[in-house]
Design a protein around this motif. Structure first.
Motif, mmCIF file in Angstrom:
data_model
loop_
_atom_site.group_PDB
_atom_site.id
_atom_site.type_symbol
_atom_site.label_atom_id
_atom_site.label_comp_id
_atom_site.label_asym_id
_atom_site.label_seq_id
_atom_site.Cartn_x
_atom_site.Cartn_y
_atom_site.Cartn_z
ATOM 1 N N LEU A 1 -3.541 -4.383 -3.783
ATOM 2 C CA LEU A 1 -3.738 -2.955 -3.005
ATOM 3 C C LEU A 1 -4.864 -3.113 -2.076
ATOM 4 O O LEU A 1 -5.134 -2.393 -1.235
ATOM 5 C CB LEU A 1 -3.950 -2.073 -4.422
ATOM 6 C CG LEU A 1 -4.218 -0.460 -4.118
ATOM 7 C CD1 LEU A 1 -3.105 -0.314 -3.262
ATOM 8 C CD2 LEU A 1 -4.192 0.146 -5.167
ATOM 9 N N ASN B 1 -5.802 -5.380 -0.547
ATOM 10 C CA ASN B 1 -5.344 -5.958 0.769
ATOM 11 C C ASN B 1 -5.107 -4.692 1.923
ATOM 12 O O ASN B 1 -5.271 -5.118 2.958
ATOM 13 C CB ASN B 1 -4.190 -6.936 0.595
ATOM 14 C CG ASN B 1 -4.499 -8.353 0.813
ATOM 15 O OD1 ASN B 1 -5.581 -8.670 1.805
ATOM 16 N ND2 ASN B 1 -4.431 -9.197 0.177
ATOM 17 N N ARG B 2 -4.287 -3.790 1.206
ATOM 18 C CA ARG B 2 -3.863 -2.851 2.139
ATOM 19 C C ARG B 2 -4.875 -2.043 2.681
ATOM 20 O O ARG B 2 -5.225 -1.339 3.691
ATOM 21 C CB ARG B 2 -2.814 -2.037 1.413
ATOM 22 C CG ARG B 2 -1.770 -2.659 0.894
ATOM 23 C CD ARG B 2 -0.806 -1.666 0.247
ATOM 24 N NE ARG B 2 -0.510 -0.626 0.955
ATOM 25 C CZ ARG B 2 -0.210 0.533 0.328
ATOM 26 N NH1 ARG B 2 0.032 0.755 -1.021
ATOM 27 N NH2 ARG B 2 0.309 1.701 1.103
ATOM 28 N N LYS C 1 -7.924 -3.194 3.079
ATOM 29 C CA LYS C 1 -8.425 -4.078 4.239
ATOM 30 C C LYS C 1 -7.841 -3.873 5.486
ATOM 31 O O LYS C 1 -8.414 -3.717 6.633
ATOM 32 C CB LYS C 1 -8.462 -5.522 3.690
ATOM 33 C CG LYS C 1 -8.964 -6.543 4.718
ATOM 34 C CD LYS C 1 -8.896 -8.058 3.931
ATOM 35 C CE LYS C 1 -9.570 -9.090 4.887
ATOM 36 N NZ LYS C 1 -9.397 -10.486 4.286
ATOM 37 N N ALA C 2 -6.614 -3.849 5.486
ATOM 38 C CA ALA C 2 -5.827 -3.661 6.601
ATOM 39 C C ALA C 2 -5.953 -2.173 7.286
ATOM 40 O O ALA C 2 -5.629 -2.091 8.484
ATOM 41 C CB ALA C 2 -4.329 -4.002 6.303
ATOM 42 N N LEU D 1 -12.202 -9.480 -1.970
ATOM 43 C CA LEU D 1 -11.852 -9.675 -0.714
ATOM 44 C C LEU D 1 -13.156 -9.289 0.435
ATOM 45 O O LEU D 1 -12.726 -9.414 1.569
ATOM 46 C CB LEU D 1 -10.692 -8.575 -0.305
ATOM 47 C CG LEU D 1 -9.344 -8.834 -1.267
ATOM 48 C CD1 LEU D 1 -8.499 -7.761 -1.015
ATOM 49 C CD2 LEU D 1 -8.979 -10.320 -0.968
ATOM 50 N N GLN D 2 -14.242 -9.303 -0.270
ATOM 51 C CA GLN D 2 -15.258 -9.211 0.446
ATOM 52 C C GLN D 2 -15.302 -8.034 1.507
ATOM 53 O O GLN D 2 -15.599 -8.087 2.646
ATOM 54 C CB GLN D 2 -15.751 -10.433 1.320
ATOM 55 C CG GLN D 2 -15.980 -11.698 0.191
ATOM 56 C CD GLN D 2 -15.921 -12.928 0.799
ATOM 57 O OE1 GLN D 2 -15.466 -12.940 2.092
ATOM 58 N NE2 GLN D 2 -16.086 -13.905 0.101
#
Lengths: 405, 293
Positions: free
Chosen positions: A228, A230-231, A233-234, A259-260
């Motif tokens: 999640l 990651n999303r 981040k995107a 994820l920094q």
């Protein structure tokens, strides 16, 4: 031998099954002056095990501590002039809606309590509303959802002590506006607590010029939220709101940190407890929340109207449990004091307790805030109890309070 | 969406490794004893919580080793208390007994450790590794490495040691094994203890990632079971592969919508059960092994 073994197995299983049953808080005998009347009963349904345990443990501790304190002084003086001990019956609904209803029925019909405190979570509280409305027993909830007390016409018997998620979300949105965030990612837990706040946020965000670039939900008990994150981040979110209780929020902020990611993180007031910092560790650094002042008692100016009550709560809780206080125990503190105020006025009469709550709780300085209950408002809080907090160097720091009603 | 693929791989393989380890434990116990031990997940939980409790007063490796030994002992205790006395019961009864054990262990853990999840510090400190768009934490590497080592050692154990070969013999044909002088009761105890200890290792290594709590065993046990089914409940390699696949599917589904992760597990379970001709309870074979439990 076989017989003993089976008996032992049966015992172990029974113990496991029975370990979550109710625990009445017995009042030790003490010296008293004046006539002694029947004990006043208070029923409490808390989410001690299950998803809401991080809420319920401080609540339960606070209720037990206050009951002992009152009973050590001989109890309350009722309207009949007699001393009445308090009998607190705490039940564990295991975080389940169905258990809540069963326990509410048990406390009302079998134990004949005149008033109920609970439960810790919005979902488990909402499940009980029909039961308490039909039985005409007042309920003071320790949960957040504004749906517990509105629509007013259908919530005659339901009250709550925490701020509504409407207040908290409004405070967060105001902070976002002040800091110029316009693109937000909203992540909430998949239950009444998360959904109620989400509805509020979706309602007020557009007016504040905030655009929702990501909107998703995760389950209670989730162990890994890096997909999640990651999303997030995107997306081009400038800030992330994570609305859940301590275990899930800790997993989320750890994923965010792993994820920094650089967005500002806002969390809900449900994690306003030192245990959350333990769980999240260094990942909690820099997160923001709108919550009560209980976590930052020492940083409050002396002229803060709640300082005296907060100090009392802080010292007695730490003396009994050796754990720092949290806003969660504060909700239980406020509910308890409202109940004993009603007891001292009208005794264990459910309908009259309800009237006292609606009409005689004015400018009551509690831990959560300053209460002004009325027939139209069964929470009675304004922004005065709220503060914006930030986690810095592993502890909560007071950023600002909201001083006007 | 494709940019997230490396992270999905990392997250999926890490959790999938644990599912695979639990699945391996299911397979070990099942092949030797013909029992599906639904309490397997609780041994993971015990390993995690014991490590957390012991890590405060001894070096971490010692705490992990002690947690493994204590949990293996718990596995033996469970066998003697509840499995062995019911040895002539039907398969279904035995399954119910293991479910009961699972509930009892969870209740005991609740009484001992309470409801709050407990964090465990990572085995080695240091920044995470960034590979492309994926972040791999050190603990994830520990998890993958530990599970890989465990699988390898287990393989060598079964193939090249007398005890391991005896266990395999018991799994293939209990009557013949008994005729060869292998004692089935001893083999069953070894299987239970081995599976419990391995699960505990999995719990210890995953605790820094997912926290240790009294209820962590339920989901892990269920997913390990699904992974074991994917391997037909008798193939260790299939079980581990099943675990990894399940982990990847979960992570993939989670990157689309978080609430899909549990749905994926059950869809896979249904698919495997309906699509293959697996007979998990080995019904039909019990008549042959008179030297069974």
């Amino acid at each position: 031998m076989k017989r003993y073994l089976s008996a032992f197995v049966g015992l172990v299983l029974l113990a496991a099954a029975g370990c979550s049953s109710g625990q009445p808080a017995a009042a030790p005998a003490g010296g008293e002056s004046g006539a002694v009347g029947e004990p006043y009963k208070i029923g409490a349904i808390l989410d001690v095990t299950g998803g809401g345990s991080t809420l319920a443990i401080p609540e339960r501790n606070t209720l037990l501590m206050l009951t002992e304190r009152v009973n050590a002084q001989g109890g309350i003086t009722g309207p009949d002039g007699k001393q009445h001990r308090l009998e607190l019956i705490i039940e564990d609904n295991k975080g389940q809606e169905s258990e809540s209803v069963l326990l509410a029925n048990k406390l009302i019909r079998t134990d004949k309590v005149p008033v109920l405190i609970g439960s810790s979570q919005s979902g488990t509280t909402l499940a009980m509303l029909q039961t308490v409305q039909e039985a005409e027993i007042p309920l003071i909830s320790l949960a957040t959802s504004v749906q517990i007390v509105t629509p007013v016409a259908e919530r005659k018997w339901a009250f709550k002590t925490p701020w509504s998620d409407a207040n908290i979300v409004a405070a967060i949105v105001e902070d976002m506006q002040n800091r110029g965030f316009t693109k937000i990612a909203w992540l909430s837990v998949n239950n009444a607590y998360g959904d109620s706040a989400r509805t509020e946020f979706l309602r007020i965000a557009p007016e504040a010029g905030i655009e929702l670039v990501l909107d998703d939900r995760f389950d209670v008990g989730v162990k890994d939220l890096t997909p999640l994150m990651n999303r997030v981040k995107a997306s081009d979110a400038q800030a992330v709101v994570i609305w859940a209780l301590s275990p899930e929020t800790a997993v989320a902020v750890r994923g965010h940190k792993a994820l920094q990611l650089k967005q500002e993180v806002y969390v809900s007031h449900g994690v306003a407890t030192p245990q959350f910092l333990e769980l999240a560790g260094s990942a909690a650094e820099g997160i923001n929340m709108a919550a009560g002042k209980a976590l930052v008692v020492d940083q409050l100016p002396d002229d803060d109207p709640q300082k005296a009550v907060l100090d009392d709560f802080n010292q007695s809780y730490q003396a009994t449990f050796r754990d720092p206080i949290s806003t969660l125990g504060g909700h239980a503190w406020d509910a308890f004091h409202m109940v004993i105020h009603a007891f001292s006025k009208v005794g264990p009469d459910p309908a009259r307790i309800r009237e006292v709550l609606e009409n005689d709780v004015r400018e009551f300085v509690g831990v959560t805030g300053i209460f002004n209950l009325s027939p139209e408002d069964h929470t009675g809080l304004d922004a005065r109890g709220l503060a914006i907090l930030r986690v810095e160097n592993g502890s909560f720091r007071l950023v600002r309070t909201f001083s006007d009603p | 969406m494709w940019a997230q693929l490396p992270q999905v791989l990392v997250s999926g393989l890490t959790l999938g490794a644990i599912y695979g380890l639990v699945a391996l434990c299911f397979v070990t116990v099942f092949t030797v004893t013909r029992i599906i031990n639904f309490a397997q997940g609780e041994f993971v939980m015990l390993g995690a919580l014991l490590t957390v409790s012991l890590a405060g007063s001894m070096p971490l490796p010692v705490a992990v080793a002690a947690a493994i030994l204590i949990t293996a002992g718990a596995g033996l205790f469970v066998y003697w208390l509840a499995i062995r006395p019911a040895r002539s019961a039907s398969d279904l009864t035995l399954v119910m007994i293991t479910i009961g054990i699972s509930t009892a262990l969870r209740g005991l853990a609740l009484m001992v450790w309470g409801t709050y999840p407990s964090p465990l510090r990572p085995f080695s400190q240091g920044p995470d590794f960034v590979v492309g768009t994926a972040v791999i934490s050190r603990q994830a590497l520990w998890t993958l490495g530990t599970v890989a080592a465990a699988v390898l050692l287990l393989h060598l154990f079964f193939r090249h040691t007398r005890v391991g070969q005896a266990l395999r013999a018991c799994a293939v044909n209990p009557l013949a094994a008994r005729l060869m002088g292998i004692r089935p009761v001893l083999m069953h105890q070894i299987a239970f203890a081995l599976a419990a200890g391995l699960s505990a290792l999995g719990g210890a290594v995953v605790a820094p990632l997912t926290y240790a709590s009294y209820d962590m065993g339920l989901a892990l046990g269920l997913k390990g079971f699904v992974a074991a089914i994917m391997g037909g409940l008798v193939h260790p390699a299939g079980a581990v592969a099943g675990g990894l696949m399940l982990g990847l599917l979960e992570a993939g589904a989670g990157s689309i919508r978080s609430s899909l992760t549990d749905v994926v597990t059950f869809v896979v379970l249904l698919g495997v059960l309906l699509g293959t001709r697996v007979q998990p309870l080995g019904l039909g074979e019990r008549e042959i092994d008179a030297g069974g439990v």
